[in-house]
Write a protein that holds these residues in place. Structure first.
Motif, mmCIF file in Angstrom:
data_model
loop_
_atom_site.group_PDB
_atom_site.id
_atom_site.type_symbol
_atom_site.label_atom_id
_atom_site.label_comp_id
_atom_site.label_asym_id
_atom_site.label_seq_id
_atom_site.Cartn_x
_atom_site.Cartn_y
_atom_site.Cartn_z
ATOM 1 N N HIS B 222 -2.144 84.413 -3.692
ATOM 2 C CA HIS B 222 -2.876 83.630 -4.704
ATOM 3 C C HIS B 222 -2.285 82.242 -4.922
ATOM 4 O O HIS B 222 -2.960 81.350 -5.397
ATOM 5 C CB HIS B 222 -2.876 84.399 -6.029
ATOM 6 C CG HIS B 222 -1.521 84.444 -6.669
ATOM 7 N ND1 HIS B 222 -0.564 85.348 -6.304
ATOM 8 C CD2 HIS B 222 -0.953 83.667 -7.608
ATOM 9 C CE1 HIS B 222 0.520 85.131 -7.021
ATOM 10 N NE2 HIS B 222 0.317 84.121 -7.812
ATOM 11 N N CYS B 242 -0.502 78.411 -12.049
ATOM 12 C CA CYS B 242 0.438 79.535 -12.102
ATOM 13 C C CYS B 242 0.068 80.461 -13.258
ATOM 14 O O CYS B 242 -0.141 80.020 -14.386
ATOM 15 C CB CYS B 242 1.858 79.003 -12.288
ATOM 16 S SG CYS B 242 3.063 80.304 -12.560
ATOM 17 N N ALA B 244 1.930 83.042 -14.375
ATOM 18 C CA ALA B 244 3.069 83.732 -15.005
ATOM 19 C C ALA B 244 2.875 83.739 -16.518
ATOM 20 O O ALA B 244 2.663 82.688 -17.131
ATOM 21 C CB ALA B 244 4.365 83.011 -14.650
ATOM 22 N N CYS B 260 6.721 86.246 -14.454
ATOM 23 C CA CYS B 260 6.364 86.687 -13.108
ATOM 24 C C CYS B 260 7.627 87.129 -12.401
ATOM 25 O O CYS B 260 8.675 86.483 -12.513
ATOM 26 C CB CYS B 260 5.716 85.534 -12.341
ATOM 27 S SG CYS B 260 5.559 85.842 -10.567
ATOM 28 N N CYS B 315 2.859 76.680 -7.874
ATOM 29 C CA CYS B 315 3.572 77.929 -8.180
ATOM 30 C C CYS B 315 4.925 77.620 -8.825
ATOM 31 O O CYS B 315 5.714 76.837 -8.282
ATOM 32 C CB CYS B 315 3.765 78.714 -6.882
ATOM 33 S SG CYS B 315 4.911 80.093 -7.016
ATOM 34 N N SER B 316 5.188 78.237 -9.949
ATOM 35 C CA SER B 316 6.450 77.971 -10.655
ATOM 36 C C SER B 316 7.647 78.395 -9.816
ATOM 37 O O SER B 316 8.675 77.703 -9.784
ATOM 38 C CB SER B 316 6.485 78.718 -11.987
ATOM 39 O OG SER B 316 5.433 78.296 -12.801
ATOM 40 N N ALA B 317 7.518 79.537 -9.126
ATOM 41 C CA ALA B 317 8.663 80.036 -8.353
ATOM 42 C C ALA B 317 8.976 79.103 -7.184
ATOM 43 O O ALA B 317 10.145 78.804 -6.909
ATOM 44 C CB ALA B 317 8.366 81.443 -7.841
#
Ligand code: SF4
Ligand code: SF4
Lengths: 121, 345
Positions: B222, B242, B244, B260, B315-317
């Motif tokens: 995603h 994101c 999360a 997340c 994406c935060s990660a």
């Protein structure tokens, strides 16, 4: 950001709201970018590293990319054009009002870990 | 304020694992010393339902190594949530298969990281694991249970994708491809470069174009891609930033809660032993990095991007690990395309 910039955002919102057919047509026409040969030459080796032929790469990067291939209905005259412009203006206005504090609703079980065969239906 | 619940909670029910994958984001191996007891885990199922959670993805470590996994899985189903199980597919005995079939999850997903035993086994750290996962996949497909495959891509297996594709063609499984991020055991030198990431995107897009869904259901995870100028969407569902702490929730095996599970430990925002899940989830401060993003939070390139209001910087990660901060994900196809164009002119 100008109203024109908001057209692609409005088009994405159509997809988010599940209007995939309209999204496909509008994105093909208005988000499209021509892909010059020099750029395609730059991309082809990237495809080759994952086993894609030049033709496969060309096909995938030109699928939604040629603004000269307008659907014939769009060429049918000024009236139709004005209607489209009006619709897009409305979409653009919507796009410009996307709030920063969104709280989308969720699709159970999908996405955030892994996808199911059902998700492709 | 009471918020809508997450669509899917991703729950590491144990950190114990019988493989030793080089890309494991949680460096799994031994169980945590303070993992939730059976009673606590069952209560957590009720509490997840209580906050309006709609589904649970059970993972690990290797979730099927936790002895009480069937009880947890059954409780998830009993309270009316969807259930998916993500397993490494290694040493699944016939009795375990039967338990899986009894629980009847919405989805069972196995991980395949190479098209050849040598690559898969090297990545997974255990000889023979490829043979095992192939057998597991065949058994699942034969049973008719909805089945998925996840391939986590890094430098070592990017070139394996065509072989994996060949293997999965016509099997009826859903194939999700995702990029490995430098957490847990994966070191930076194995992470795809931006150009390699673009190759990966090309592969997904070309495969989606070449094969019908009947032949192969394939999609990027995603969080892959965003708003490319040239490529069609890689995912099944449109990217909307994101999720999360919005439509997903991460649970560690000791009850730690974070927006997340892909995020590192500094994003843990509570533990269910200390504070009820409902309170953590409904706390206005929880996951504020995704729930309340302002333009000033974005990196400069994202701040000037047309799509920033929807995307909010990726994406935060990935952003945290590859750019040292949130909302500035450099693995954005749009940004990579700009770079490619510049290097071309
Ligand atoms: S530039 Fe930033 S905000 Fe725009 S699509 Fe890429 S990651 Fe998202
Ligand atoms: S951190 Fe990345 S993987 Fe996790 S919800 Fe956000 S986009 Fe998805």
């Amino acid at each position: 950001m100008s109203l024109m910039d908001m057209i692609p955002v409005g088009i994405e919102l159509l997809r988010l709201s599940g209007r995939d057919g309209v999204y496909a047509i509008l994105s093909r026409v208005f988000k499209a970018q021509p892909t010059p040969l020099a750029y395609r030459r730059r991309i082809r080796p990237l495809g080759a590293s994952v086993g894609l032929s030049e033709a496969e790469v060309d096909e995938v990067i030109s699928g939604s990319s040629n603004v000269t291939v307008l659907p014939s209905w769009l060429k049918w005259g000024l009236v139709a054009f004005i209607v489209v412009v009006l619709i897009l203006s409305a979409i653009a206005v919507t796009g410009s009002y996307v709030p920063w504090y969104t709280n989308p609703t969720y699709v159970p079980g999908t996405d955030y870990a892994s996808i199911r065969p059902k998700d492709f239906l | 304020m009471v918020r809508p619940g997450p669509g899917c909670a991703v729950w590491e029910i144990t950190l114990k694992c019988n493989l030793n994958c080089m890309h494991c984001g949680s460096a799994a191996g031994k169980a945590r010393s303070d993992e939730l007891t059976t009673d606590e885990a069952l209560q957590l199922c009720d509490d997840l339902k209580g906050i309006g959670c709609q589904g649970v993805a059970m993972m690990g470590g290797e979730p099927l190594l936790r002895k009480d996994w069937p009880s947890i899985a059954e409780r998830v189903r009993e309270v009316g949530m969807d259930l998916s199980i993500i397993t490494n597919g290694y040493k699944i005995t016939e009795s375990k298969f039967q338990r899986i079939f009894d629980v009847n999850p919405e989805l069972v997903t196995v991980s395949i990281d190479g098209g050849h035993a040598a690559i898969h086994d090297t990545i997974r750290g255990v000889p023979g694991s490829f043979k095992q996962v192939v057998a597991t996949l065949r058994r699942l497909v034969k049973s008719g249970l909805p089945t998925g495959v996840i391939t986590t891509v890094h430098k070592m297996n990017l070139g394996e994708l065509p072989t994996i594709r060949k293997f999965l063609l016509g099997t009826g499984v859903a194939w999700q491809i995702q990029m490995a991020t430098p957490y847990g055991r994966l070191t930076y030198d194995h992470v795809l470069s931006k150009e390699e990431y673009y190759s990966l995107a090309l592969f997904i897009a070309a495969t989606r174009k070449r094969y019908s869904k009947k032949e192969l259901m394939i999609a990027g995870a995603h969080d892959m891609g965003y708003f490319s100028r040239v490529l069609p969407p890689l995912q099944v569902y449109p990217w909307q930033g994101c999720q999360a702490g919005i439509s997903t929730l991460g649970i560690e095996s000791n009850g730690n809660i974070l927006g997340c599970l892909a995020l590192p430990p500094e994003y843990v925002e509570g533990n269910i032993r200390e504070r009820p899940l409902k309170e953590i989830w409904n706390d206005d401060a929880f996951s504020s990095y995704t729930r309340r993003v302002r333009r000033t939070d974005l990196g400069s390139e994202c701040a000037s991007c047309t799509y920033s209001k929807i995307c909010k910087g990726g994406c935060s990660a990935v952003s945290h690990s590859m750019a040292g901060g949130l909302h500035r994900d450099p693995y954005c196809l749009r940004l990579i395309e700009e770079g490619l164009k510049k290097s071309n002119s």
